[in-house]
Design an enzyme around this catalytic site. Structure first.
Site, PDB file in Angstrom:
ATOM      1  CE  LYS A  10      -3.936  -2.220   2.376  1.00  9.00           C
ATOM      2  NZ  LYS A  10      -4.849  -2.124   3.544  1.00  9.00           N
ATOM      3  CG  PHE A  58     -13.036   2.579   8.268  1.00 11.28           C
ATOM      4  CD1 PHE A  58     -12.501   1.907   7.181  1.00 11.28           C
ATOM      5  CD2 PHE A  58     -13.713   1.853   9.234  1.00 11.28           C
ATOM      6  CE1 PHE A  58     -12.637   0.530   7.055  1.00 11.28           C
ATOM      7  CE2 PHE A  58     -13.844   0.468   9.122  1.00 11.28           C
ATOM      8  CZ  PHE A  58     -13.304  -0.196   8.019  1.00 11.28           C
ATOM      9  NE  ARG A  90      -5.843 -12.138   5.404  1.00  8.77           N
ATOM     10  CZ  ARG A  90      -6.483 -10.968   5.491  1.00  8.77           C
ATOM     11  NH1 ARG A  90      -6.450 -10.099   4.481  1.00  8.77           N
ATOM     12  NH2 ARG A  90      -7.121 -10.631   6.570  1.00  8.77           N
ATOM     13  CB  THR A  96      -7.519  -6.232   9.697  1.00  9.99           C
ATOM     14  OG1 THR A  96      -7.901  -7.405   8.975  1.00  9.99           O
ATOM     15  CG2 THR A  96      -7.931  -4.989   8.933  1.00  9.99           C
ATOM     16  NE  ARG A 107      -2.503  -6.137   6.814  1.00 12.93           N
ATOM     17  CZ  ARG A 107      -3.688  -6.619   6.471  1.00 12.93           C
ATOM     18  NH1 ARG A 107      -4.326  -7.467   7.261  1.00 12.93           N
ATOM     19  NH2 ARG A 107      -4.249  -6.266   5.323  1.00 12.93           N
ATOM     20  CG  HIS A 124      -5.106  -6.212  -0.291  1.00 18.87           C
ATOM     21  ND1 HIS A 124      -6.297  -6.304   0.402  1.00 18.87           N
ATOM     22  CD2 HIS A 124      -5.226  -7.069  -1.345  1.00 18.87           C
ATOM     23  CE1 HIS A 124      -7.090  -7.161  -0.221  1.00 18.87           C
ATOM     24  NE2 HIS A 124      -6.463  -7.639  -1.286  1.00 18.87           N
TER      25      HIS A 124
END
Ligand code: IDP
Ligand code: MG
Length: 165
Positions: A10, A58, A90, A96, A107, A124
């Site tokens: 991202k 959001f 994943r 997330t 992340r 992502h």
């Protein structure tokens, strides 16, 4: 089971110069990269990618985030292919919410929550086979992949093309 998954680094991942770090983490999966490119994300593409988030409070911030609110308005899109690709990517990406993500996941290592409440989680990754198919077809044309993953057809087009001079 062999499958394929869409990965996006991202805009925050690119802006923070994390491209190399993220690709190195992903290489731990030993999966094959079968497509890769840098993309400038239009509002239309961002909205299509996150169409299932439309009702979330959001949503507008999420769309702006994916279009890139820093001066680096781009993402890196890749397709990873191999044994259990969707789950492996994943897994290494993490949860997330970057605060809840395992600290040694991508992340967990690199994500943050902005004061506006956006989860800037740097990557992502598709969650299942149907999502992967929809997303890979959204981000890539058949000829941009080095393997034929999904059926294709040939169509004649009189579309104006840009070619090298
Ligand atoms: P995923 O990226 O782990 O599949 P999704 O639920 O599909 O998670 O959400 C898409 C993206 O929307 C997330 O990656 C994150 O950037 C953002 N997002 C999801 N939930 C929230 C939230 O509760 N607050 C702020 N941003 C969120
Ligand atoms: Mg998702």
């Amino acid at each position: 089971m062999i499958n394929q998954t869409l990965v996006l680094i991202k805009p925050d991942g690119l802006k923070k110069s994390l491209t190399g770090n993220i690709l190195t983490r992903l290489s731990e999966t030993k999966l094959d990269i079968v497509a890769a490119k840098i993309v400038r994300v239009s509002r239309q593409l961002a909205e299509e990618h996150y169409r299932h988030m439309k009702d979330r409070p959001f949503y507008e911030e999420l769309i702006k985030y994916m279009m890139g609110y820093y001066h680096k308005k781009k993402v890196m899109a890749l397709v990873y292919w191999g044994e259990d690709a969707i789950n492996k990517v994943r897994q290494i990406s993490g949860a997330t919410n970057p605060e809840e993500a395992d600290m040694v996941s991508i992340r967990g290592q690199y994500g943050r929550i902005t004061t506006k409440g956006v989860y800037e989680n740097v990557i992502h990754a598709s969650t299942n086979e149907s999502e992967a198919e929809r997303e890979i077809k959204l981000w890539f044309a058949p000829d941009e992949l080095i393997v034929d993953i999904y059926p294709v057809k040939e169509v004649k087009s009189d579309k104006l093309l840009r070619v090298w001079v």
